[in-house]
Motif scaffolding. Structure first.
Motif, PDB file in Angstrom:
ATOM      1  N   LYS A  31     -34.213  37.387  13.889  1.00 13.67           N
ATOM      2  CA  LYS A  31     -33.683  36.586  12.788  1.00 13.67           C
ATOM      3  C   LYS A  31     -33.471  35.164  13.277  1.00 13.67           C
ATOM      4  CE  LYS A  31     -31.409  40.341  10.336  1.00 13.67           C
ATOM      5  NZ  LYS A  31     -30.134  40.884   9.834  1.00 13.67           N
ATOM      6  N   GLU A  32     -33.325  34.254  12.344  1.00 14.72           N
ATOM      7  CA  GLU A  32     -33.159  32.835  12.667  1.00 14.72           C
ATOM      8  C   GLU A  32     -31.936  32.610  13.576  1.00 14.72           C
ATOM      9  OE1 GLU A  32     -34.719  29.208  12.781  1.00 14.72           O
ATOM     10  OE2 GLU A  32     -35.571  30.819  11.587  1.00 14.72           O
ATOM     11  N   GLU A  33     -30.878  33.364  13.386  1.00 16.74           N
ATOM     12  CA  GLU A  33     -29.681  33.227  14.200  1.00 16.74           C
ATOM     13  C   GLU A  33     -29.970  33.515  15.673  1.00 16.74           C
ATOM     14  OE1 GLU A  33     -29.897  35.066  11.430  1.00 16.74           O
ATOM     15  OE2 GLU A  33     -28.442  34.217  10.042  1.00 16.74           O
ATOM     16  N   LEU A  34     -30.757  34.549  15.936  1.00 17.70           N
ATOM     17  CA  LEU A  34     -31.111  34.888  17.324  1.00 17.70           C
ATOM     18  C   LEU A  34     -31.970  33.792  17.940  1.00 17.70           C
ATOM     19  CD1 LEU A  34     -31.094  36.791  19.730  1.00 17.70           C
ATOM     20  CD2 LEU A  34     -32.984  38.030  18.677  1.00 17.70           C
ATOM     21  N   ILE A  35     -32.890  33.272  17.198  1.00 12.69           N
ATOM     22  CA  ILE A  35     -33.748  32.197  17.698  1.00 12.69           C
ATOM     23  C   ILE A  35     -32.904  30.974  18.037  1.00 12.69           C
ATOM     24  CG2 ILE A  35     -35.610  30.593  17.088  1.00 12.69           C
ATOM     25  CD1 ILE A  35     -36.843  32.940  15.490  1.00 12.69           C
ATOM     26  N   ASN A  36     -31.925  30.657  17.185  1.00 12.41           N
ATOM     27  CA  ASN A  36     -31.043  29.508  17.441  1.00 12.41           C
ATOM     28  C   ASN A  36     -30.192  29.725  18.680  1.00 12.41           C
ATOM     29  OD1 ASN A  36     -32.017  28.169  15.192  1.00 12.41           O
ATOM     30  ND2 ASN A  36     -30.393  28.919  13.862  1.00 12.41           N
ATOM     31  N   ILE A  37     -29.724  30.946  18.910  1.00 17.23           N
ATOM     32  CA  ILE A  37     -28.941  31.248  20.104  1.00 17.23           C
ATOM     33  C   ILE A  37     -29.798  31.076  21.357  1.00 17.23           C
ATOM     34  CG2 ILE A  37     -27.792  33.109  21.389  1.00 17.23           C
ATOM     35  CD1 ILE A  37     -26.790  34.140  18.649  1.00 17.23           C
ATOM     36  N   VAL A  38     -31.014  31.574  21.321  1.00 18.44           N
ATOM     37  CA  VAL A  38     -31.913  31.456  22.468  1.00 18.44           C
ATOM     38  C   VAL A  38     -32.216  29.988  22.754  1.00 18.44           C
ATOM     39  CG1 VAL A  38     -34.249  31.956  23.282  1.00 18.44           C
ATOM     40  CG2 VAL A  38     -32.918  33.740  22.155  1.00 18.44           C
ATOM     41  N   LYS A  39     -32.453  29.200  21.715  1.00 19.74           N
ATOM     42  CA  LYS A  39     -32.721  27.769  21.907  1.00 19.74           C
ATOM     43  C   LYS A  39     -31.518  27.047  22.495  1.00 19.74           C
ATOM     44  CE  LYS A  39     -36.171  27.166  18.279  1.00 19.74           C
ATOM     45  NZ  LYS A  39     -36.435  26.555  16.953  1.00 19.74           N
ATOM     46  N   ALA A  40     -30.310  27.442  22.081  1.00 19.49           N
ATOM     47  CA  ALA A  40     -29.106  26.792  22.562  1.00 19.49           C
ATOM     48  C   ALA A  40     -28.892  27.024  24.046  1.00 19.49           C
ATOM     49  CB  ALA A  40     -27.890  27.294  21.777  1.00 19.49           C
ATOM     50  N   PHE A  41     -29.312  28.166  24.573  1.00 17.85           N
ATOM     51  CA  PHE A  41     -29.106  28.488  25.974  1.00 17.85           C
ATOM     52  C   PHE A  41     -30.347  28.261  26.829  1.00 17.85           C
ATOM     53  CE2 PHE A  41     -25.695  30.861  23.914  1.00 17.85           C
ATOM     54  CZ  PHE A  41     -24.622  30.433  24.676  1.00 17.85           C
ATOM     55  N   SER A  42     -31.384  27.672  26.279  1.00 22.30           N
ATOM     56  CA  SER A  42     -32.593  27.395  27.051  1.00 22.30           C
ATOM     57  C   SER A  42     -32.582  26.004  27.624  1.00 22.30           C
ATOM     58  CB  SER A  42     -33.829  27.546  26.165  1.00 22.30           C
ATOM     59  OG  SER A  42     -33.968  28.874  25.773  1.00 22.30           O
TER      60      SER A  42
END
Length: 76
Positions: free
Chosen positions: A65-76
């Protein structure tokens, strides 16, 4: 077979059909980090793709989901 092993096997099937589109890397990292099935269901969409004539003959395809993608981007 536990749920995590089943999901890994289903992701392999999905990758063989869709290629890199399935975002397998994100899903596998998330799968290793979670503790409950509810966490998986909150952040991942599941779609069924039929491959046979019978209703039970279908593959599960997983999409973050978009939320998971945003979390991954935030910690990359």
């Amino acid at each position: 077979m536990n749920i995590k092993e089943r999901i890994k096997k289903e992701l392999e099937i999905q990758k063989s059909i869709e290629g890199e589109k399935c975002q397998e890397e994100i899903l596998l990292k998330f799968l290793e980090a979670i503790k409950t099935k509810m966490q998986w269901e909150l952040f991942v969409n599941c779609e069924f793709h039929r491959y046979g004539k019978n209703s039970y003959e279908s593959h599960r395809f997983y999409y973050p989901k978009e939320e998971l993608i945003n979390i991954v981007k935030a910690f990359s």
